[in-house]
Design a protein around this motif. Sequence first.
Motif, mmCIF file in Angstrom:
data_model
loop_
_atom_site.group_PDB
_atom_site.id
_atom_site.type_symbol
_atom_site.label_atom_id
_atom_site.label_comp_id
_atom_site.label_asym_id
_atom_site.label_seq_id
_atom_site.Cartn_x
_atom_site.Cartn_y
_atom_site.Cartn_z
ATOM 1 N N LYS A 132 0.824 -1.205 0.000
ATOM 2 C CA LYS A 132 0.000 0.000 0.000
ATOM 3 C C LYS A 132 0.858 1.254 0.000
ATOM 4 N N LYS A 133 1.932 1.233 0.769
ATOM 5 C CA LYS A 133 2.824 2.391 0.815
ATOM 6 C C LYS A 133 3.469 2.640 -0.544
ATOM 7 N N LYS A 134 3.928 1.555 -1.208
ATOM 8 C CA LYS A 134 4.542 1.703 -2.523
ATOM 9 C C LYS A 134 3.530 2.191 -3.552
ATOM 10 N N MET A 135 2.313 1.660 -3.494
ATOM 11 C CA MET A 135 1.280 2.071 -4.434
ATOM 12 C C MET A 135 0.905 3.537 -4.220
ATOM 13 N N GLN A 136 0.859 3.963 -2.978
ATOM 14 C CA GLN A 136 0.565 5.366 -2.674
ATOM 15 C C GLN A 136 1.663 6.260 -3.225
ATOM 16 N N ARG A 137 2.909 5.863 -3.022
ATOM 17 C CA ARG A 137 4.047 6.644 -3.490
ATOM 18 C C ARG A 137 4.084 6.735 -5.009
ATOM 19 N N GLU A 138 3.706 5.657 -5.689
ATOM 20 C CA GLU A 138 3.715 5.628 -7.143
ATOM 21 C C GLU A 138 2.508 6.342 -7.750
ATOM 22 N N GLY A 139 1.499 6.621 -6.942
ATOM 23 C CA GLY A 139 0.314 7.316 -7.445
ATOM 24 C C GLY A 139 -0.691 6.392 -8.106
ATOM 25 N N ILE A 140 -0.626 5.126 -7.773
ATOM 26 C CA ILE A 140 -1.519 4.147 -8.396
ATOM 27 C C ILE A 140 -2.956 4.357 -7.943
ATOM 28 N N PHE A 141 -3.170 4.618 -6.661
ATOM 29 C CA PHE A 141 -4.523 4.819 -6.152
ATOM 30 C C PHE A 141 -5.167 6.032 -6.818
ATOM 31 N N ARG A 142 -4.395 7.068 -6.978
ATOM 32 C CA ARG A 142 -4.892 8.293 -7.605
ATOM 33 C C ARG A 142 -5.271 8.039 -9.058
ATOM 34 N N GLU A 143 -4.427 7.292 -9.747
ATOM 35 C CA GLU A 143 -4.678 6.953 -11.150
ATOM 36 C C GLU A 143 -5.947 6.120 -11.299
ATOM 37 N N ILE A 144 -6.134 5.167 -10.410
ATOM 38 C CA ILE A 144 -7.337 4.328 -10.453
ATOM 39 C C ILE A 144 -8.574 5.184 -10.241
ATOM 40 N N LYS A 145 -8.510 6.091 -9.292
ATOM 41 C CA LYS A 145 -9.637 6.976 -9.006
ATOM 42 C C LYS A 145 -9.969 7.833 -10.223
#
Length: 75
Positions: free
Chosen positions: A27-40
Amino acid sequence: MPCVFDGGIVLVFVRDNNIDQALRALKKKMQREGIFREIKLRRHFEKPSEKRVREMSEAIRRTRKLQRKRQEREG
């Protein structure tokens, strides 16, 4: 197990069968990479005009934040 996103690979290794720690790291790596933001952002179609307005407001927000940090550093 690797998580693939836009050609990049996010690897998280599970040590000592500690799944909770591996999930936190993922989760920390995904947050740092901006994956959650991209999915949203990809959940719904965004008109080009809306995208332009959003990107401009993000750029303004970034520059203001940098200016605040510089002011804080300089005194």
